[in-house]
Design an enzyme around this catalytic site. Structure first.
Site, PDB file in Angstrom:
ATOM      1  N   LYS A   1     -22.476 -64.679  55.078  1.00  0.00           N
ATOM      2  CA  LYS A   1     -21.079 -64.456  55.464  1.00  0.00           C
ATOM      3  C   LYS A   1     -21.014 -64.457  56.994  1.00  0.00           C
ATOM      4  CE  LYS A   1     -17.640 -61.424  53.406  1.00  0.00           C
ATOM      5  NZ  LYS A   1     -17.476 -60.024  52.978  1.00  0.00           N
TER       6      LYS A   1
HETATM    7  C1  E4P Z   1     -14.336 -59.672  51.500  1.00  0.00           C
HETATM    8  O1  E4P Z   1     -15.290 -60.402  51.548  1.00  0.00           O
HETATM    9  C2  E4P Z   1     -14.081 -58.571  52.435  1.00  0.00           C
HETATM   10  O2  E4P Z   1     -15.291 -57.909  52.649  1.00  0.00           O
HETATM   11  C3  E4P Z   1     -13.102 -57.578  51.891  1.00  0.00           C
HETATM   12  O3  E4P Z   1     -12.311 -58.160  50.889  1.00  0.00           O
HETATM   13  C4  E4P Z   1     -12.299 -56.868  52.947  1.00  0.00           C
HETATM   14  O4  E4P Z   1     -11.378 -56.008  52.301  1.00  0.00           O
HETATM   15  P1  E4P Z   1     -10.608 -54.838  53.081  1.00  0.00           P
HETATM   16  O5  E4P Z   1      -9.558 -55.461  53.950  1.00  0.00           O
HETATM   17  O6  E4P Z   1     -10.007 -54.009  51.987  1.00  0.00           O
HETATM   18  O7  E4P Z   1     -11.641 -54.105  53.893  1.00  0.00           O
END
Ligand code: E4P
Length: 231
Positions: free
Chosen positions: A84
């Site tokens: 990522k």
């Molecule tokens: C996805 O890969 C992200 O880590 C995640 O959906 C972020 O979500 P949040 O905005 O609730 O922290």
């Protein structure tokens, strides 16, 4: 639409896997920080034993060498790791290196369709627009999902759109209707999707009617046996 769970909590991942609806897992440094007692590597390896779907592992370095070092390390942990990488100039450069090396990637922190288009062109396998964080600042996050899905389809790009930062079941329905290839959900949203008061009421009613019918049958059989014995 594929459903990923957005967590680093092993028990939550095991639970959704048991339901038979788990297609992959996304983690990030904040989600890892909620676990305790183990390294990120240890957690990732265990997750990859639970699912053979994509498991996202996020780099924290902000320089190219650091991103590449961390990403290559994660990719060596298991075959289903997706590195990522945050959207940025350096992130795009890292994505294109990973593509050349055959390392699968997920471009995170996407807030516009243009950012998603750039990530796709740099070779990201997954594009993660954050719906909830846009909603939080009074912008309709689902617009980015719809736009990016259209762009991917119109131009036959190979990347998949992963609706991220999902906060409630309505987001899931809207992402599915928008044609998002994947959505990643917190465990709580999976549970909310299952629940409906009329389902609970219906289950209770069926159980109660079943019990009544059995009791009525037992009573009528007892009465018939009593009548035969008295005859
Ligand atoms: C996805 O890969 C992200 O880590 C995640 O959906 C972020 O979500 P949040 O905005 O609730 O922290």
């Amino acid at each position: 639409m594929k459903l990923f769970i957005d967590t680093a909590d092993i028990e939550e991942i095991r639970t959704v896997a048991r339901w038979g609806v788990l297609d992959g897992v996304t983690t990030n440094p904040s989600l890892f920080a909620r676990t305790s007692g183990r390294t990120y590597d240890e957690v990732l390896k265990e997750i990859c034993q639970i699912t053979d779907g994509p498991v996202s592992a996020e780099v924290v370095a902000d320089d190219l060498d650091g991103m590449l070092r961390e990403g290559r390390h994660f990719a060596g942990l298991a075959d289903n790791i997706y590195v990522k990488v945050p959207m940025s100039e350096t992130g795009l450069e890292a994505l294109s290196h990973f593509r050349a090396e055959g390392i699968k990637t997920n471009c995170t922190l996407i807030f516009t369709a243009n950012q998603g288009l750039l990530a796709a062109k740099a070779g990201a396998n997954l594009l993660s627009p954050f719906v909830g964080r846009l909603d939080d600042i009074n912008q309709d996050g689902m617009i980015v999902i719809r736009e990016l899905v259209s762009i991917v389809e119109i131009h036959e790009l190979e990347s998949e759109v992963l609706a991220a930062s999902i906060r409630n079941p309505l987001h899931v329905t809207q992402a599915a209707l928008a044609g998002s290839h994947i959505a990643t959900l917190p465990f709580k949203v999976f549970q909310q999707m299952i629940q409906h008061p009329l389902t609970d009421k219906g289950i209770a009613q069926f159980r109660s009617d079943w019990d009544k019918a059995r009791k009525a049958l037992e009573q009528s059989r007892d009465q018939a046996a009593g009548a035969r014995a008295g005859a």
